[in-house]
Write an enzyme that holds these catalytic residues in place. Sequence first.
Site, mmCIF file in Angstrom:
data_model
loop_
_atom_site.group_PDB
_atom_site.id
_atom_site.type_symbol
_atom_site.label_atom_id
_atom_site.label_comp_id
_atom_site.label_asym_id
_atom_site.label_seq_id
_atom_site.Cartn_x
_atom_site.Cartn_y
_atom_site.Cartn_z
ATOM 1 N N TYR A 137 34.153 11.046 13.557
ATOM 2 C CA TYR A 137 32.993 10.494 12.864
ATOM 3 C C TYR A 137 31.704 10.463 13.513
ATOM 4 O O TYR A 137 30.684 10.859 13.418
ATOM 5 C CB TYR A 137 33.387 9.185 12.122
ATOM 6 C CG TYR A 137 32.221 8.526 11.469
ATOM 7 C CD1 TYR A 137 31.601 8.956 10.246
ATOM 8 C CD2 TYR A 137 31.514 7.340 12.269
ATOM 9 C CE1 TYR A 137 30.609 8.481 9.942
ATOM 10 C CE2 TYR A 137 30.256 6.636 11.530
ATOM 11 C CZ TYR A 137 29.899 7.349 10.571
ATOM 12 O OH TYR A 137 28.524 6.599 9.918
ATOM 13 N N LYS A 141 28.479 12.984 13.437
ATOM 14 C CA LYS A 141 27.304 12.126 13.216
ATOM 15 C C LYS A 141 26.220 12.425 14.128
ATOM 16 O O LYS A 141 24.972 12.490 13.894
ATOM 17 C CB LYS A 141 27.483 10.644 12.859
ATOM 18 C CG LYS A 141 28.221 10.459 11.752
ATOM 19 C CD LYS A 141 27.186 10.617 10.430
ATOM 20 C CE LYS A 141 26.434 9.761 10.208
ATOM 21 N NZ LYS A 141 25.797 9.980 8.653
#
Length: 296
Positions: A137, A141
């Site tokens: 993640y 990101k």
Amino acid sequence: MKVLVTGGSGFLGKALCIKLHELGHTVSYLSRSESHELEELKLKWFPGDIRNLSIVLSATKSQNAVFHTAALAGFWGRREDFFQTNVVGTENVIKSCFANNVSHLIYTSSPSVIFNGKDLENIDESISYPEKYLCFYSETKSIAERMILESNSNELKTISLRPHLIWGPGDNHLLPRVVEKAKEGKLKIVGNGLNKVDLIYIDNAVAGHILAWQGLVHLLPCDGKSYFLSDDIPVELWRWINQLFLRLNIPAIDKKISYKKAYRVGALMEWLFAGLKLKGEPPMTRFLADSLAKHH
């Protein structure tokens, strides 16, 4: 103005849609599921996934601004899944904004894009991205954030916001999971329990996004930059959690596990879940141990 919110049925996205509507803007939202609250406000819903370029192109037509909050969050899963939503999806949003002459793009990033597993105290936006990530993640990101900032131009003004641990009414992810783990007896203090973290209340997160948009509209020197968002009052994480539990009539958490032990358990769990292709998510990972024990 006409505004599109991606991920509009999510915690932040929904609250953002409601506030923008209250301010008199014509609000649409793109998400995989429809929100009953937004339906009652008669906001236009574009059903679909940001991984589908044609859907994003359709949703961004005639929009003045796009708030891109949609993302795949979590500390465990396949890298390809995170990459497709967080990177390819963001690429589709950027392409669509340029194709449809959208003027402003406000991106919801995450402070985890700069989390290096160490205590982070009194830092600002000058801190660099780490060379290695323990969570897909955070990694995806960070790629998406850099794409957003590199896309800043005279035609499309962009800004990236990093709200930290959003909480408040409507939270369907963060605190409900903590409460669930506590009720199941599966929550322990990691480390000495004195680590401080920044939080941000949902209304403040929404206000920060709208102020960022206003900054772009009024040509303030904030375009092409990233900003942390918080309530500016760091709290001792575990004391704050126990104060919350007191209000919810949940027994306080007093059992502890050392950071080193939690980190080793996390490494073992990652190896087992990945190697044996176990379903679900590990109860502990190295990233989770860092997040629960370190200052940030």
